[in-house]
Design a protein around this motif. Sequence first.
Motif, PDB file in Angstrom:
ATOM      1  N   GLU A  95       0.830  -1.200   0.000  1.00 32.14           N
ATOM      2  CA  GLU A  95       0.000   0.000   0.000  1.00 32.14           C
ATOM      3  C   GLU A  95       0.867   1.253   0.000  1.00 32.14           C
ATOM      4  O   GLU A  95       0.565   2.233  -0.689  1.00 32.14           O
ATOM      5  N   ALA A  96       1.965   1.239   0.757  1.00 32.75           N
ATOM      6  CA  ALA A  96       2.883   2.384   0.781  1.00 32.75           C
ATOM      7  C   ALA A  96       3.514   2.577  -0.601  1.00 32.75           C
ATOM      8  O   ALA A  96       3.667   3.713  -1.070  1.00 32.75           O
ATOM      9  N   ARG A  97       3.866   1.485  -1.244  1.00 33.04           N
ATOM     10  CA  ARG A  97       4.474   1.547  -2.583  1.00 33.04           C
ATOM     11  C   ARG A  97       3.480   2.115  -3.601  1.00 33.04           C
ATOM     12  O   ARG A  97       3.834   2.961  -4.421  1.00 33.04           O
ATOM     13  N   VAL A  98       2.244   1.650  -3.522  1.00 30.11           N
ATOM     14  CA  VAL A  98       1.213   2.153  -4.437  1.00 30.11           C
ATOM     15  C   VAL A  98       0.995   3.641  -4.211  1.00 30.11           C
ATOM     16  O   VAL A  98       0.878   4.421  -5.158  1.00 30.11           O
ATOM     17  N   LYS A  99       0.966   4.065  -2.945  1.00 29.99           N
ATOM     18  CA  LYS A  99       0.774   5.481  -2.642  1.00 29.99           C
ATOM     19  C   LYS A  99       1.929   6.308  -3.191  1.00 29.99           C
ATOM     20  O   LYS A  99       1.727   7.384  -3.765  1.00 29.99           O
ATOM     21  N   SER A 100       3.154   5.808  -3.049  1.00 25.80           N
ATOM     22  CA  SER A 100       4.295   6.563  -3.569  1.00 25.80           C
ATOM     23  C   SER A 100       4.247   6.633  -5.093  1.00 25.80           C
ATOM     24  O   SER A 100       4.590   7.663  -5.682  1.00 25.80           O
ATOM     25  N   LEU A 101       3.786   5.562  -5.748  1.00 28.52           N
ATOM     26  CA  LEU A 101       3.662   5.603  -7.211  1.00 28.52           C
ATOM     27  C   LEU A 101       2.599   6.615  -7.640  1.00 28.52           C
ATOM     28  O   LEU A 101       2.788   7.357  -8.612  1.00 28.52           O
ATOM     29  N   HIS A 102       1.485   6.652  -6.924  1.00 32.87           N
ATOM     30  CA  HIS A 102       0.449   7.646  -7.223  1.00 32.87           C
ATOM     31  C   HIS A 102       0.984   9.058  -7.032  1.00 32.87           C
ATOM     32  O   HIS A 102       0.699   9.946  -7.838  1.00 32.87           O
ATOM     33  N   ASP A 103       1.762   9.266  -5.975  1.00 34.54           N
ATOM     34  CA  ASP A 103       2.356  10.581  -5.735  1.00 34.54           C
ATOM     35  C   ASP A 103       3.299  10.967  -6.865  1.00 34.54           C
ATOM     36  O   ASP A 103       3.337  12.122  -7.296  1.00 34.54           O
ATOM     37  N   GLN A 104       4.088  10.001  -7.353  1.00 35.51           N
ATOM     38  CA  GLN A 104       5.001  10.274  -8.458  1.00 35.51           C
ATOM     39  C   GLN A 104       4.233  10.643  -9.721  1.00 35.51           C
ATOM     40  O   GLN A 104       4.618  11.557 -10.451  1.00 35.51           O
ATOM     41  N   ILE A 105       3.143   9.931  -9.967  1.00 32.66           N
ATOM     42  CA  ILE A 105       2.344  10.225 -11.165  1.00 32.66           C
ATOM     43  C   ILE A 105       1.743  11.623 -11.063  1.00 32.66           C
ATOM     44  O   ILE A 105       1.748  12.387 -12.029  1.00 32.66           O
ATOM     45  N   GLU A 106       1.234  11.977  -9.904  1.00 34.42           N
ATOM     46  CA  GLU A 106       0.651  13.297  -9.718  1.00 34.42           C
ATOM     47  C   GLU A 106       1.705  14.390  -9.791  1.00 34.42           C
ATOM     48  O   GLU A 106       1.421  15.515 -10.190  1.00 34.42           O
ATOM     49  N   ALA A 107       2.935  14.083  -9.397  1.00 26.12           N
ATOM     50  CA  ALA A 107       4.001  15.079  -9.392  1.00 26.12           C
ATOM     51  C   ALA A 107       4.566  15.324 -10.792  1.00 26.12           C
ATOM     52  O   ALA A 107       5.230  16.332 -11.012  1.00 26.12           O
ATOM     53  N   GLN A 108       4.289  14.415 -11.729  1.00 28.92           N
ATOM     54  CA  GLN A 108       4.815  14.595 -13.078  1.00 28.92           C
ATOM     55  C   GLN A 108       4.147  15.801 -13.717  1.00 28.92           C
ATOM     56  O   GLN A 108       2.983  16.093 -13.466  1.00 28.92           O
ATOM     57  N   PRO A 109       4.910  16.516 -14.551  1.00 26.64           N
ATOM     58  CA  PRO A 109       4.329  17.699 -15.200  1.00 26.64           C
ATOM     59  C   PRO A 109       3.202  17.281 -16.141  1.00 26.64           C
ATOM     60  O   PRO A 109       3.155  16.156 -16.628  1.00 26.64           O
TER      61      PRO A 109
END
Length: 171
Positions: free
Chosen positions: A52-66
């Motif tokens: 779940e932590a890994r999925v959350k970090s991946l979602h954060d990375q996707i949202e942080a992309q320009p």
Amino acid sequence: MTRALDRISKGVETLSAMEPPAPEPVDDGSAEEIARLSAALEDEQMANAQLEARVKSLHDQIEAQPETPEAPEPDAALQEQIAAQREGMQALDGELQRLRQANDALLKSCTEMREALAENLGEPHLINQAMLAELEALRAARVVEVAEARAVLGALEPVLAQAAGEEEAAQ
């Protein structure tokens, strides 16, 4: 198919008539089994939390992309080609409307002439009117053919020019 359904229903009846197996008696080894299963459950819960932590970090990375870059401006030559094709199609549509009107006039004139001939009235103005309507219909048909040819050529010219450019580049 009926026989197969009969066999299935007999099998279901046989299974439902059987008594369910009695639960095994609890022995002293069950405490060890419970401890082992509890440890396995804790391991799975920890793995689940990590996922779940890994999925959350991946979602954060996707949202942080320009944001995706805007589409580039269309090619001016392409825009010009599209505008020319639109103009050609509008001209063709106008000529088709003219052809329809000429054919309607010809049909009306022929109907009037047919009615006059049915009454044994030879009306020269109806013959002239029918001939003029037929000539207009022929002219309109010719103009439509020219407009169609122009539309086809307008669509083919860019393709042929591109093919010629690619052929020159290959040589």
